[in-house]
Design an enzyme around this catalytic site. Structure first.
Site, PDB file in Angstrom:
ATOM      1  N   SER A   1       0.984  -1.103   0.017  1.00 28.76           N
ATOM      2  CA  SER A   1       0.096   0.054  -0.057  1.00 28.76           C
ATOM      3  C   SER A   1       0.829   1.175   0.138  1.00 28.76           C
ATOM      4  O   SER A   1       1.955   1.331   0.402  1.00 28.76           O
ATOM      5  CB  SER A   1      -0.923   0.004   1.229  1.00 28.76           C
ATOM      6  OG  SER A   1      -1.748  -0.984   1.259  1.00 28.76           O
TER       7      SER A   1
HETATM    8  N1  SAH Z   1      -0.132  -5.194   3.854  1.00 29.97           N
HETATM    9  C1  SAH Z   1       0.294  -5.545   2.671  1.00 29.97           C
HETATM   10  C2  SAH Z   1      -0.743  -5.353   1.626  1.00 29.97           C
HETATM   11  C3  SAH Z   1      -0.611  -6.514   0.448  1.00 29.97           C
HETATM   12  S1  SAH Z   1      -1.980  -6.316  -0.684  1.00 29.97           S
HETATM   13  C4  SAH Z   1       1.553  -5.088   2.197  1.00 29.97           C
HETATM   14  O1  SAH Z   1       1.891  -4.123   3.137  1.00 29.97           O
HETATM   15  O2  SAH Z   1       2.415  -5.672   1.520  1.00 29.97           O
HETATM   16  C5  SAH Z   1      -3.117  -7.590   0.255  1.00 29.97           C
HETATM   17  C6  SAH Z   1      -2.777  -9.101   0.460  1.00 29.97           C
HETATM   18  O3  SAH Z   1      -3.982  -9.499   0.900  1.00 29.97           O
HETATM   19  C7  SAH Z   1      -2.096  -9.509  -0.557  1.00 29.97           C
HETATM   20  O4  SAH Z   1      -1.212 -10.231  -0.133  1.00 29.97           O
HETATM   21  C8  SAH Z   1      -3.334 -10.785  -0.818  1.00 29.97           C
HETATM   22  O5  SAH Z   1      -2.719 -12.006  -1.260  1.00 29.97           O
HETATM   23  C9  SAH Z   1      -3.907 -10.833   0.700  1.00 29.97           C
HETATM   24  N2  SAH Z   1      -5.284 -11.570   0.471  1.00 29.97           N
HETATM   25  C10 SAH Z   1      -6.039 -11.460  -0.541  1.00 29.97           C
HETATM   26  N3  SAH Z   1      -7.322 -12.356  -0.077  1.00 29.97           N
HETATM   27  C11 SAH Z   1      -6.878 -12.772   1.274  1.00 29.97           C
HETATM   28  C12 SAH Z   1      -7.681 -13.704   2.304  1.00 29.97           C
HETATM   29  N4  SAH Z   1      -8.747 -14.027   1.789  1.00 29.97           N
HETATM   30  N5  SAH Z   1      -6.964 -14.126   3.393  1.00 29.97           N
HETATM   31  C13 SAH Z   1      -5.634 -13.665   3.649  1.00 29.97           C
HETATM   32  N6  SAH Z   1      -5.038 -12.760   2.658  1.00 29.97           N
HETATM   33  C14 SAH Z   1      -5.642 -12.342   1.618  1.00 29.97           C
END
Ligand code: SAH
Length: 206
Positions: A52
């Site tokens: 993000s």
């Molecule tokens: N906080 C992270 C943001 C990553 S983007 C950072 O700082 O990098 C959001 C993430 O949510 C992705 O890695 C994706 O794989 C994960 N995600 C999506 N659906 C999910 C689910 N049902 N359970 C766990 N993680 C999930």
């Protein structure tokens, strides 16, 4: 290098700004993007996912109102950057990620940086982490079409939850909820754009 973190008018919590200043964001992004790590924008982290924008990380973290003794749950570990910010402020951080490779990479980066109060798990964030509940703060870093019911149920009394709600690629709203006794109060913060909180019974987006 530009001033880091940028002086956001909206972010006033000094502890949050200090945490952002301490965590080396370039360690969490793939090599080709490291030169952009201290710009205020999201970056690709592989598997179709993104880290993000730092402003959004700061805003969501501030809304969680983390106390030093807090236990916090993150859904969507991704590269682990938001996890590190949480680990700077909370006592214990639990974080769930659906994609095993991202969780493994995040685990390596976080241990290289010396975070020992982080617990990572590969699994479906829609279910939260019932064994470690209740949580003083819950943050979801992917957008769900509806409020995930298991997550609000795992919030402690007085706990804060921050999450984007809305359709994939459409108008999503960042929400902030607080559990006050039996009461649950929620308010809209503003428009955001996140990758989807995947329902693992569907196919992963590639
Ligand atoms: N906080 C992270 C943001 C990553 S983007 C950072 O700082 O990098 C959001 C993430 O949510 C992705 O890695 C994706 O794989 C994960 N995600 C999506 N659906 C999910 C689910 N049902 N359970 C766990 N993680 C999930």
């Amino acid at each position: 290098m530009p001033k880091w973190p940028p002086r956001w008018i909206e972010i006033s919590d000094k502890d949050v700004l200090d945490a952002i200043a301490r965590v080396p964001r370039h360690r969490f992004v793939p090599a080709p993007y490291q030169q952009h790590a201290y710009e205020d924008r999201p970056l690709p982290i592989g598997w179709g996912q993104t880290i993000s924008q730092p402003f959004i990380v700061a805003l969501m973290t501030e809304l969680l109102a983390i106390q030093p003794q807090a236990k916090v749950l993150e859904i969507g570990t991704g590269c682990g950057y938001q996890t590190a910010i949480l680990a700077e402020l909370a006592d214990e951080v639990y974080s769930v990620e659906l994609i095993p490779e991202l969780s493994r990479q995040a685990s390596q980066t976080l241990s290289e940086l010396g975070y020992s109060n982080v617990h990572l798990r590969v699994g479906d964030g829609w279910q939260g982490w019932p064994q470690a509940a209740p949580f003083d703060g819950i943050i979801v870093t992917a957008a769900a079409p509806i409020w995930p019911p298991a997550l609000t149920a795992q919030l402690a009394a007085g706990g804060h939850i921050v999450l984007p709600i809305g359709p994939i690629g459409g108008d999503q709203i960042l929400w902030h909820g607080v559990k006050i006794g039996e009461d649950f109060r929620k308010r809209r913060i503003g428009p955001v754009r996140f990758v989807p909180l995947v329902n693992p019974h569907d196919e992963l987006p590639l």
